[in-house]
Design a protein around this motif. Structure first.
Motif, PDB file in Angstrom:
ATOM      1  N   VAL A 183       0.842  -1.200   0.000  1.00 43.03           N
ATOM      2  CA  VAL A 183       0.000   0.000   0.000  1.00 43.03           C
ATOM      3  C   VAL A 183       0.879   1.253   0.000  1.00 43.03           C
ATOM      4  O   VAL A 183       0.584   2.237  -0.686  1.00 43.03           O
ATOM      5  CB  VAL A 183      -0.942  -0.019   1.217  1.00 43.03           C
ATOM      6  N   THR A 184       1.979   1.181   0.736  1.00 42.20           N
ATOM      7  CA  THR A 184       2.893   2.313   0.782  1.00 42.20           C
ATOM      8  C   THR A 184       3.368   2.672  -0.622  1.00 42.20           C
ATOM      9  O   THR A 184       3.386   3.851  -1.007  1.00 42.20           O
ATOM     10  CB  THR A 184       4.102   1.980   1.676  1.00 42.20           C
ATOM     11  N   THR A 185       3.745   1.653  -1.409  1.00 44.39           N
ATOM     12  CA  THR A 185       4.213   1.907  -2.774  1.00 44.39           C
ATOM     13  C   THR A 185       3.107   2.523  -3.617  1.00 44.39           C
ATOM     14  O   THR A 185       3.329   3.504  -4.357  1.00 44.39           O
ATOM     15  CB  THR A 185       4.657   0.586  -3.444  1.00 44.39           C
ATOM     16  N   LEU A 186       1.882   1.965  -3.513  1.00 41.00           N
ATOM     17  CA  LEU A 186       0.770   2.478  -4.311  1.00 41.00           C
ATOM     18  C   LEU A 186       0.512   3.947  -3.999  1.00 41.00           C
ATOM     19  O   LEU A 186       0.322   4.771  -4.899  1.00 41.00           O
ATOM     20  CB  LEU A 186      -0.498   1.664  -4.050  1.00 41.00           C
ATOM     21  N   ILE A 187       0.506   4.269  -2.700  1.00 38.83           N
ATOM     22  CA  ILE A 187       0.258   5.666  -2.309  1.00 38.83           C
ATOM     23  C   ILE A 187       1.415   6.550  -2.757  1.00 38.83           C
ATOM     24  O   ILE A 187       1.206   7.649  -3.281  1.00 38.83           O
ATOM     25  CB  ILE A 187       0.034   5.769  -0.785  1.00 38.83           C
ATOM     26  N   ALA A 188       2.652   6.038  -2.587  1.00 39.27           N
ATOM     27  CA  ALA A 188       3.823   6.828  -2.977  1.00 39.27           C
ATOM     28  C   ALA A 188       3.808   7.114  -4.469  1.00 39.27           C
ATOM     29  O   ALA A 188       4.279   8.169  -4.908  1.00 39.27           O
ATOM     30  CB  ALA A 188       5.107   6.103  -2.581  1.00 39.27           C
ATOM     31  N   GLN A 189       3.248   6.193  -5.262  1.00 35.53           N
ATOM     32  CA  GLN A 189       3.169   6.435  -6.709  1.00 35.53           C
ATOM     33  C   GLN A 189       2.041   7.399  -7.061  1.00 35.53           C
ATOM     34  O   GLN A 189       2.210   8.287  -7.885  1.00 35.53           O
ATOM     35  CB  GLN A 189       2.932   5.113  -7.454  1.00 35.53           C
ATOM     36  N   GLY A 190       0.884   7.181  -6.435  1.00 41.27           N
ATOM     37  CA  GLY A 190      -0.307   7.928  -6.845  1.00 41.27           C
ATOM     38  C   GLY A 190      -0.478   9.271  -6.169  1.00 41.27           C
ATOM     39  O   GLY A 190      -0.987  10.214  -6.769  1.00 41.27           O
ATOM     40  N   PHE A 191      -0.042   9.356  -4.894  1.00 39.63           N
ATOM     41  CA  PHE A 191      -0.342  10.577  -4.135  1.00 39.63           C
ATOM     42  C   PHE A 191       0.280  11.837  -4.738  1.00 39.63           C
ATOM     43  O   PHE A 191      -0.388  12.860  -4.819  1.00 39.63           O
ATOM     44  CB  PHE A 191       0.061  10.389  -2.669  1.00 39.63           C
ATOM     45  N   PRO A 192       1.573  11.778  -5.181  1.00 43.69           N
ATOM     46  CA  PRO A 192       2.136  13.004  -5.761  1.00 43.69           C
ATOM     47  C   PRO A 192       1.315  13.513  -6.947  1.00 43.69           C
ATOM     48  O   PRO A 192       1.151  14.727  -7.115  1.00 43.69           O
ATOM     49  CB  PRO A 192       3.534  12.568  -6.221  1.00 43.69           C
ATOM     50  N   VAL A 193       0.785  12.601  -7.733  1.00 41.78           N
ATOM     51  CA  VAL A 193      -0.021  13.007  -8.891  1.00 41.78           C
ATOM     52  C   VAL A 193      -1.290  13.722  -8.410  1.00 41.78           C
ATOM     53  O   VAL A 193      -1.617  14.835  -8.861  1.00 41.78           O
ATOM     54  CB  VAL A 193      -0.383  11.768  -9.742  1.00 41.78           C
ATOM     55  N   SER A 194      -2.005  13.092  -7.468  1.00 37.32           N
ATOM     56  CA  SER A 194      -3.237  13.703  -6.947  1.00 37.32           C
ATOM     57  C   SER A 194      -2.923  15.025  -6.240  1.00 37.32           C
ATOM     58  O   SER A 194      -3.677  15.994  -6.342  1.00 37.32           O
ATOM     59  CB  SER A 194      -3.917  12.763  -5.965  1.00 37.32           C
ATOM     60  N   LEU A 195      -1.818  15.037  -5.535  1.00 38.63           N
ATOM     61  CA  LEU A 195      -1.418  16.225  -4.778  1.00 38.63           C
ATOM     62  C   LEU A 195      -1.184  17.407  -5.729  1.00 38.63           C
ATOM     63  O   LEU A 195      -1.684  18.504  -5.504  1.00 38.63           O
ATOM     64  CB  LEU A 195      -0.146  15.907  -4.003  1.00 38.63           C
ATOM     65  N   GLN A 196      -0.426  17.137  -6.815  1.00 34.37           N
ATOM     66  CA  GLN A 196      -0.138  18.212  -7.776  1.00 34.37           C
ATOM     67  C   GLN A 196      -1.419  18.741  -8.409  1.00 34.37           C
ATOM     68  O   GLN A 196      -1.642  19.948  -8.475  1.00 34.37           O
ATOM     69  CB  GLN A 196       0.792  17.707  -8.885  1.00 34.37           C
ATOM     70  N   ASN A 197      -2.265  17.821  -8.880  1.00 30.98           N
ATOM     71  CA  ASN A 197      -3.515  18.252  -9.517  1.00 30.98           C
ATOM     72  C   ASN A 197      -4.409  18.975  -8.530  1.00 30.98           C
ATOM     73  O   ASN A 197      -5.000  20.009  -8.853  1.00 30.98           O
ATOM     74  CB  ASN A 197      -4.273  17.046 -10.074  1.00 30.98           C
ATOM     75  N   GLY A 198      -4.496  18.422  -7.323  1.00 30.03           N
ATOM     76  CA  GLY A 198      -5.353  19.017  -6.310  1.00 30.03           C
ATOM     77  C   GLY A 198      -4.876  20.405  -5.937  1.00 30.03           C
ATOM     78  O   GLY A 198      -5.670  21.330  -5.811  1.00 30.03           O
ATOM     79  N   PHE A 199      -3.559  20.560  -5.816  1.00 29.48           N
ATOM     80  CA  PHE A 199      -3.022  21.859  -5.428  1.00 29.48           C
ATOM     81  C   PHE A 199      -3.262  22.884  -6.535  1.00 29.48           C
ATOM     82  O   PHE A 199      -3.680  24.018  -6.267  1.00 29.48           O
ATOM     83  CB  PHE A 199      -1.530  21.738  -5.116  1.00 29.48           C
TER      84      PHE A 199
END
Lengths: 327, 312
Positions: B86-102
């Protein structure tokens, strides 16, 4: 009276409401002389505040004006924001009723003062600060330097009203409009605030408009007094004349309503029977006729115009002379 | 203020623990399990799988084990994406969501707040009606409709024009691929911000102290920006706290429509797949963000209103 500072002619203030137009002030003319204090009295809704908010260009958005209010040769009612902004806070200033809500809560008191000096006198920040602190001292705020850096909520109501007075005096105004400046304050503080206004009037030769429903305040400070009822001027004259011999039944009623400690005859509180008029549906003829003890048939159909009264001044009443002490 | 900050962070820990606990047991109580597919798995294999992922342990032991692994920073293996933790999945996906969200957040503030001020100052005029009607439209159109409309217009109809934009895909975060999803994410927030700012600004402009500021002869823009705006921003900040947390954790709908490899899709996919650990992972992430944003909001109040004090 000497040359007027402010000359109001045929002022009409209307508000557009969902139920149609309401005339808050109708055909009002009066002038204020240099260094004079004019008291404006009347019940809530009599148009006394709206008259001067209109003069200052501070009406609510749904308000409209016609007529003239001449200051220094300029009609303030048609001058436009830019020209008004040169005068407001500078030559024409205002002290409002509620010191608790009339200062910006998120700005330090000092900055609310200095911005006036910077705006109108173009001084730098240090000069502005020094002058503002000096003015705070002048309105007898203790520890003025410390208060300068405080927010309004850290000051008492009396101190806040002193700040408002200081703000109004900063640029040496020609006219201060004080809109019920002491209504929200303790009696002891009231006297102090009125004293500040009196001193400004005497020392700076500033004209003062004192809007109030407190006849005691008027008696202590005003040179002349104007009585308003239902958006119209019903009586105007020298303060001592009007207090001694009111020529309009409404003025007489107002004076009778003022409790007196030294007079056992007024042990019970006197009121004027009836309600203040509904501005949307003013009575025919004289607006005061439904409440007037002297009402005549003529009063119900014909509106009285301002005419000279027997003791000087002007009154809008069909009676030739009012019997004193009757009400 | 720092002691207040520290205390709020400490209080956040039991809050997070409560969320973890509720979420953990809710997931296990939900019928079905991670290995229920359309084709049934043979019983012997299922036993082995359940043993491999410790699903045959008593529930309390699974819970305690999970908490212990969390304390070690391990969110566990994903049940569905079996080659990944799960850590890997979040580490891969979160930066993408974070950038778009920001990006969407900045866009929403930069457009929404000024438009709200403009509408408030022009209250009940045509300009106000146009802005307010547009904001209402933005609120009532769901983003799964708006997303497809945007694709239809910019991806299909304008295909041969210079404003043509990719209909979907990520392309390693190419700028053109970000425009439509960020706009789609931001749109409802722009609309809400317009309405909130308009309302609170109308209120602020009626305040007695704004009348005082006008009576000082200050220019209109000074009255608005220096005297009225700050208190009008309080409700805006209140709204932006949780809104930021939701925006940064990605949107299932937008990420699915535009085929973006963020974590928004894991919320729904994980729940449907009964991917216990993945759901827990994204829940903890968004819960922590919500807690952090609420703290940020409370600290911002102090900047907007000097009456706010953080002592004790």
């Amino acid at each position: 009276m000497n040359a007027p500072v402010l000359d109001i002619k045929n002022l009409i203030v209307r508000f557009a409401t969902n139920d149609g137009e309401v005339a808050a002030v109708s055909d009002l003319s009066l002038s204020i002389g240099k260094g004079e204090c004019l008291g404006i009295v009347g019940e809530s809704g009599s148009g006394k505040s709206q008259t001067f908010l209109a003069v200052m260009g501070l009406l609510a958005r749904n308000g409209s004006v016609s007529g003239e209010a001449i200051y220094g040769g300029v009609n303030l009612l048609t001058a436009g924001e830019r020209a008004l902004n040169e005068l407001r806070g500078n030559a024409l200033t205002m002290v409002f009723q509620d010191p608790m809500t009339s200062l910006t809560p998120h700005m330090k008191v000092g900055r609310q003062l200095t911005e006036v000096l910077i705006r109108h006198r173009g001084v730098d920040k240090t000069t502005a600060r020094n002058e503002a602190v000096a003015m705070l001292k002048r309105v007898q705020i203790p520890e003025a330097e410390r208060r300068f850096d405080m927010y309004p909520h850290e000051l008492s109501g009396g101190l806040r009203q002193r700040v408002m007075v200081a703000m109004a005096l900063l640029c040496g105004p020609a006219l201060i409009i004080a809109d019920e400046p002491t209504t929200a304050l303790d009696v002891t503080v009231q006297a102090q605030i009125l004293d500040l206004i009196r001193r400004a009037k005497d020392e700076l030769d500033t004209a003062v408009v004192l809007i109030t429903h407190d006849l005691g305040v008027v008696a202590g400070l005003a040179d002349r007094v104007a009585v308003m009822y239902g958006g119209r001027l019903v009586e105007i004259g020298e303060v001592h004349q009007i207090f001694r011999a009111p020529q309009h039944p409404y003025t007489q009623g107002l004076l009778a309503c003022t409790p007196r400690l030294d007079d056992p005859a007024t042990a019970t509180l006197v009121t004027i029977p009836g309600q203040p008029p509904n501005l949307q549906n003013l009575p025919s003829g004289c607006s005061y006729h439904p409440r007037c003890p002297y009402v005549m048939d003529r009063c119900r159909v014909e509106r009285p115009v301002l005419t000279p009264g027997v003791s000087g001044g002007l009154k809008a009443c069909h009676l030739d002379a009012l019997v004193q002490g009757a009400a | 203020m720092w002691s207040y900050f520290a205390r709020r962070v400490v209080i956040g820990v039991p809050t997070l623990w409560a969320i973890i606990t509720v979420c953990f047991f809710l997931m296990r109580l939900t019928p079905g399990g991670p290995f229920d597919g359309e084709a049934p798995i043979p019983a012997e294999i299922l036993v082995n799988l359940r043993a491999r992922y410790h699903l045959d342990d008593p529930l309390w032991k699974q819970y305690v084990d999970y908490l212990i692994s969390l304390l070690h920073g391990d969110f566990g293996p994903s049940f569905k994406y079996r080659d990944f933790t799960v850590t890997t999945l979040i580490a891969q996906g979160f930066p993408v969501s974070l950038q778009n969200g920001f990006a969407a957040l900045v866009l929403a503030i930069v457009i929404g707040v000024p438009l709200g001020i403009v509408a408030a100052l022009a209250q009940n005029t045509r300009r106000d009606y146009i802005v307010s009607a547009a904001a209402m439209t933005g609120i009532v159109i769901p983003n799964f409709v708006m997303g497809h409309v945007l694709i239809l217009v910019f991806g299909v109809w304008l295909k041969d024009s210079f404003v043509h934009l990719p209909a979907g895909g990520w392309d390693d975060g190419a700028f053109a691929n970000r425009i439509l999803p960020v706009f789609c994410l931001a749109l409802p927030y722009i609309a809400y911000l317009v309405r909130i700012t308009r309302g609170s600004m109308i209120e602020a402009m009626r305040a007695n102290y704004v009348r005082t500021a006008r009576a000082k002869g200050l220019p209109f823009h000074t009255v608005v920006l220096r005297h009225a705006l700050k208190s009008a921003l309080v409700p805006v900040v209140t709204f932006l706290g949780p809104a930021t947390a939701f925006l940064l954790t990605g949107s299932m709908v937008v990420e699915t429509i535009f085929q973006i490899p963020g974590i928004g899709r894991y919320f729904v996919q994980g729940a449907l797949n009964r991917d216990y650990t993945l759901v827990m992972g994204v829940t903890i992430l968004s819960a922590a963000l919500v807690i952090a944003m609420n703290l940020a909001v409370d600290l911002l109040y102090g900047l907007l209103d000097p009456k706010v004090r953080y002592e004790r």
